[in-house]
Design a protein around this motif. Structure first.
Motif, PDB file in Angstrom:
ATOM      1  N   ARG A 103       0.823  -1.214   0.000  1.00 34.21           N
ATOM      2  CA  ARG A 103       0.000   0.000   0.000  1.00 34.21           C
ATOM      3  C   ARG A 103       0.853   1.258   0.000  1.00 34.21           C
ATOM      4  N   ARG A 104       1.962   1.267   0.733  1.00 32.16           N
ATOM      5  CA  ARG A 104       2.783   2.472   0.823  1.00 32.16           C
ATOM      6  C   ARG A 104       3.396   2.828  -0.528  1.00 32.16           C
ATOM      7  N   SER A 105       3.923   1.847  -1.215  1.00 34.77           N
ATOM      8  CA  SER A 105       4.511   2.137  -2.525  1.00 34.77           C
ATOM      9  C   SER A 105       3.435   2.494  -3.546  1.00 34.77           C
ATOM     10  N   ASP A 106       2.266   1.844  -3.470  1.00 36.17           N
ATOM     11  CA  ASP A 106       1.178   2.165  -4.401  1.00 36.17           C
ATOM     12  C   ASP A 106       0.724   3.609  -4.233  1.00 36.17           C
ATOM     13  N   ARG A 107       0.620   4.038  -2.995  1.00 34.37           N
ATOM     14  CA  ARG A 107       0.216   5.417  -2.703  1.00 34.37           C
ATOM     15  C   ARG A 107       1.233   6.399  -3.279  1.00 34.37           C
TER      16      ARG A 107
ATOM     17  N   THR B  49      11.922  -3.297  -1.631  1.00 38.03           N
ATOM     18  CA  THR B  49      11.588  -4.396  -0.739  1.00 38.03           C
ATOM     19  C   THR B  49      10.764  -3.853   0.417  1.00 38.03           C
ATOM     20  N   CYS B  50      10.059  -4.768   1.086  1.00 41.77           N
ATOM     21  CA  CYS B  50       9.275  -4.370   2.245  1.00 41.77           C
ATOM     22  C   CYS B  50       9.231  -5.524   3.228  1.00 41.77           C
ATOM     23  N   SER B  51       8.803  -5.234   4.439  1.00 42.26           N
ATOM     24  CA  SER B  51       8.660  -6.258   5.467  1.00 42.26           C
ATOM     25  C   SER B  51       7.456  -7.136   5.144  1.00 42.26           C
TER      26      SER B  51
ATOM     27  N   GLY C 263       4.457  -5.143   5.310  1.00 40.58           N
ATOM     28  CA  GLY C 263       4.538  -3.871   4.612  1.00 40.58           C
ATOM     29  C   GLY C 263       4.726  -2.655   5.480  1.00 40.58           C
ATOM     30  N   HIS C 264       5.028  -2.849   6.773  1.00 39.46           N
ATOM     31  CA  HIS C 264       5.161  -1.693   7.667  1.00 39.46           C
ATOM     32  C   HIS C 264       6.494  -0.973   7.521  1.00 39.46           C
ATOM     33  N   ARG C 265       7.469  -1.631   6.935  1.00 40.37           N
ATOM     34  CA  ARG C 265       8.755  -1.004   6.609  1.00 40.37           C
ATOM     35  C   ARG C 265       9.029  -1.264   5.135  1.00 40.37           C
TER      36      ARG C 265
ATOM     37  N   PHE D 143       4.536   4.407  11.673  1.00 40.81           N
ATOM     38  CA  PHE D 143       5.238   5.096  12.751  1.00 40.81           C
ATOM     39  C   PHE D 143       5.469   4.233  13.992  1.00 40.81           C
ATOM     40  N   ASP D 144       4.784   3.112  14.107  1.00 41.44           N
ATOM     41  CA  ASP D 144       5.034   2.234  15.245  1.00 41.44           C
ATOM     42  C   ASP D 144       5.900   1.037  14.853  1.00 41.44           C
ATOM     43  N   ALA D 145       6.540   1.118  13.679  1.00 40.94           N
ATOM     44  CA  ALA D 145       7.283  -0.034  13.164  1.00 40.94           C
ATOM     45  C   ALA D 145       8.795   0.108  13.302  1.00 40.94           C
ATOM     46  N   PHE D 146       9.265   1.152  13.981  1.00 36.50           N
ATOM     47  CA  PHE D 146      10.701   1.353  14.122  1.00 36.50           C
ATOM     48  C   PHE D 146      10.979   2.177  15.383  1.00 36.50           C
TER      49      PHE D 146
END
Length: 277
Positions: free
Chosen positions: A21-25, A145-147, A150-152, A172-175
């Motif tokens: 989702r992050r890369s698509d956005r 690449t992603c986790s 997809g959180h990272r 924001f809660d993934a690191f």
């Protein structure tokens, strides 16, 4: 005619709903104008994995940007292609293939996630070269690449001349600090995260900006991230204006920096630069 063997190797195929989702956005925001201006735009999702899910999600998201965009998912595993084909619909298709991109016309955009991690760095660069040779004029590639959930994530934006940008993105809660995203760096950079390499210096300085911005944490992690991104601009060509940067992107947990600033030592930077980070 003798069939050509697909270029590449079968991946683990891990995937899941909203993993990309992050890369698509980011793709929709950064390359929306490209999609809207292209003639019969074709988008390729390379190496979509064991499920059709992320290709379908990309299709639905990009159709909001360009209602007639066509998306083709390409997989090197025949079983995965067979499993995806029942989900085809007008504008969405699935095809057997690899980095050679067996499609009927050059794509305007290629998304390739989690497909190069199993290769060596030199092989990854060669696959980038092959993909770039298949693009439509003004076409682009988003490779990263992603986790698992997809959180990272981290990805490189490339065009026909070479890599242009590196983007880090996270929930924001993934690191705990920005350099935690180092394990998601694309293959061209992940082994370069060592002292003396530019990408290592970038992550070091991002951590320092994060530490300096700690007082903003009382207003939330988002505000701390935005402040760290602003501070990072003082020494790095971080993009500060839309569509690649600025508060509208930073507030989503993204930071995009010009590739030339983090490119591996010993490799010529991409020809040309994006204007005014």
């Amino acid at each position: 005619m003798r069939a050509t063997r697909p270029v590449g190797e079968i991946t683990r195929g891990t995937t899941g709903h909203n993993r990309l989702r992050r890369s698509d956005r980011w793709i929709a925001a950064v390359f929306g104008r490209l999609l809207r201006s292209a003639d019969r735009p074709l988008v390729v999702d390379l190496g979509y994995g064991a499920s059709h899910t992320t290709t379908l999600e990309l299709f639905l998201r990009l159709r909001r940007v360009r209602p007639d965009v066509e998306v083709t998912g390409i997989e090197i595993d025949p079983a995965r292609v067979a499993a995806a084909r029942p989900y085809e619909r007008p504008g969405l298709s699935f095809r057997l293939g690899g980095f050679e991109l067996p499609v009927d016309r050059p794509p305007v955009l290629v998304r390739a996630f989690n497909v190069l991690r199993q290769y060596g760095e030199a092989e990854a660069w060669r696959h980038w070269d092959l993909l770039r040779s298949r693009l439509a004029p003004d076409g682009v590639i988003v490779e990263g690449t992603c986790s698992e959930v997809g959180h990272r994530a981290a990805w490189v934006g490339l065009d026909a001349a070479g890599p242009r940008t590196l983007t880090l993105a996270a929930r924001f809660d993934a690191f705990e600090r920005p350099s935690d995203l180092a394990d998601r760096l694309p293959k061209a950079l992940i082994h370069r995260n060592v002292p003396g390499e530019p990408v290592h210096a970038f992550l070091r300085d991002f951590d320092r900006a994060w530490a300096v911005s700690a007082p903003l944490a009382s207003y939330g992690v988002r505000q701390r991230w935005i402040a760290a991104a602003e501070a990072l601009c003082a020494g790095w060509p971080v993009f500060r204006h839309p569509p690649l940067g600025g508060r509208s992107r930073w507030r989503l947990g993204e930071v995009t920096v010009a590739w030339d600033a983090v490119a591996p030592l010993g490799r010529a930077p991409g020809e040309g630069r994006l204007d005014n980070p």
